[in-house]
Design an enzyme around this catalytic site. Structure first.
Site, short mmCIF file in Angstrom:
data_model
loop_
_atom_site.label_atom_id
_atom_site.label_comp_id
_atom_site.label_asym_id
_atom_site.label_seq_id
_atom_site.Cartn_x
_atom_site.Cartn_y
_atom_site.Cartn_z
N GLY A 1 22.93 10.23 13.56
CA GLY A 1 21.51 10.58 13.55
C GLY A 1 21.25 12.04 13.92
N HIS B 1 29.81 18.32 17.78
CA HIS B 1 30.33 16.96 17.65
C HIS B 1 31.49 16.72 18.63
CE1 HIS B 1 27.86 16.04 14.25
NE2 HIS B 1 28.43 16.92 13.45
P1 A3P Z 1 23.20 6.37 6.63
O1 A3P Z 1 24.42 6.90 5.97
O2 A3P Z 1 23.43 5.07 7.34
O3 A3P Z 1 22.02 6.31 5.73
P2 A3P Z 1 24.10 12.59 10.75
O4 A3P Z 1 22.79 13.28 10.60
O5 A3P Z 1 24.56 12.45 12.17
O6 A3P Z 1 25.12 13.13 9.83
O7 A3P Z 1 23.83 11.06 10.33
C1 A3P Z 1 23.49 10.74 9.02
C2 A3P Z 1 22.83 9.39 9.02
O8 A3P Z 1 21.46 9.52 9.48
C3 A3P Z 1 22.74 8.82 7.63
O9 A3P Z 1 22.79 7.40 7.80
C4 A3P Z 1 21.38 9.31 7.17
O10 A3P Z 1 20.83 8.61 6.09
C5 A3P Z 1 20.58 9.12 8.45
N1 A3P Z 1 19.38 9.97 8.51
C6 A3P Z 1 19.23 11.25 8.11
N2 A3P Z 1 17.99 11.68 8.32
C7 A3P Z 1 17.31 10.65 8.87
C8 A3P Z 1 15.95 10.48 9.30
N3 A3P Z 1 15.06 11.46 9.18
N4 A3P Z 1 15.60 9.29 9.81
C9 A3P Z 1 16.49 8.28 9.92
N5 A3P Z 1 17.78 8.38 9.53
C10 A3P Z 1 18.19 9.55 9.01
#
Ligand code: A3P
Length: 317
Positions: free
Chosen positions: A69, A127
């Protein structure tokens, strides 16, 4: 400084020759450095940060295991902190991917960027597990976000499958599952990563705000209020009355951000080097998508590991 850098190169070379090594999900190899799996590049970056990065007491760090997230929190923290700088009808985030709102420290190379002129508080993302961070950062504030490891695995598998070089054979979900469960995954093991921040958050609750993706999905307004207070910019009664918390939640929602032109077609260049398409950071944005991929047996296996690793810690995922 160059003398210091040469020493780092020498140490890095030695480590690469001696540390346990496995195949990476993204880049070719990962090395086990102080119990965490890092690519050669991130390992060198870690040595550089320890020598050259100087934190300031007002710095705010967003720490996370990949795919928990981070993108969402970058948007939320940036727009909360800068809510007086931009208009919600024509916002910075309408034209720039959320990644650009933070400096990702993990990709800095030598000479590391001079961040002294960034406006305060400076926003950095990492990270790295807490135990791998330079000591100077321990006096700064951290927001940490974690997520159900089953969703992290599925999200990471999709993301890495996109980034993986076409010269490498594709990584099957079965392989990714096995590696993830063994803890063999960039910046992992996942559980030890989460625990590294959880333990510090128990000891210094005012220094680490510990969040869960699932709770953010359930009550985004509550999280935005917590973030504002934690970053020492609590919402005033007047701001709340004007609906500013809701404006921020709406601006940063998956639906809104993922449909913006910049996040459909834009590219983020990290540290002037690694290019990732903005749209790869937005996939489904849901809780429980693992149900569409993992068998009952796989689910139980991960849940068992989570139970065992987190037992007695007070943390439930
Ligand atoms: P999914 O692959 O389960 O859809 P990070 O940003 O740490 O790389 O994590 C990416 C994950 O957060 C992805 O999950 C992505 O779709 C989700 N994500 C990105 N933007 C988001 C938002 N505004 N609200 C909720 N989830 C979000």
């Amino acid at each position: 400084e160059d003398v210091e850098y040469n020493k780092i190169c020498e140490k890095h070379k030695q480590l690469i020759e001696t540390l346990p090594k496995v195949d990476g999900w993204w880049v070719q190899h990962m090395y086990n450095y102080h119990d965490f799996w890092l690519s050669s590049y991130i390992l060198k970056n870690n040595l550089l940060l320890h020598t050259f990065f100087k934190s300031q007491p007002t710095d705010i760090f967003l720490a996370s295991f990949m795919k928990t997230g981070t993108t969402w929190l970058k948007a939320l923290m940036f727009s909360t902190l800068n809510r007086h700088r931009y208009n919600f009808s024509d916002h910075y985030l309408h034209h720039h991917g959320p990644q650009s709102a933070f400096v990702l420290l993990d990709l800095e190379t030598y000479p590391i960027t001079d961040f002294t002129n960034l406006s305060h508080p400076r926003l950095f993302a990492t990270h790295l597990a807490h135990t791998l961070l330079p000591a100077c950062m321990s006096s700064c504030k951290f927001v940490y976000v974690c997520r159900d490891p089953k969703d992290v695995l599925i999200s990471k598998w999709h993301f890495m499958s996109k980034l993986r070089s076409k010269d490498q054979p594709p990584l099957s979900l079965d392989e990714a599952f096995e590696l993830f469960c063994l803890g063999v995954s960039e910046y992992g093991p996942f559980w030890e990563h989460v625990l590294s921040y959880w333990r510090v958050s128990l000891e210094f609750p005012d220094k680490i705000l510990f969040l869960k993706y699932e709770e953010m999905k359930k009550q985004p307004e509550v999280v935005v209020q917590k973030l504002a207070a934690f970053m020492e910019k609590p919402f005033t009664a007047e701001e709340e009355k004007k609906g500013m918390v809701g404006d921020i939640v709406k601006l940063c929602s998956f639906e809104n951000l993922s449909n913006l032109e910049v996040n459909k077609t834009g590219v983020e260049k990290f540290a002037n080097m690694v290019e990732v398409e903005n749209r790869d950071f937005f996939r489904k944005g849901e809780v429980g998508d693992w149900k569409n991929y993992l068998s009952e047996e796989m689910k139980e296996h991960i849940d068992r590991i989570t139970d065992e690793k987190l037992r007695g810690s007070g943390l439930i995922l």
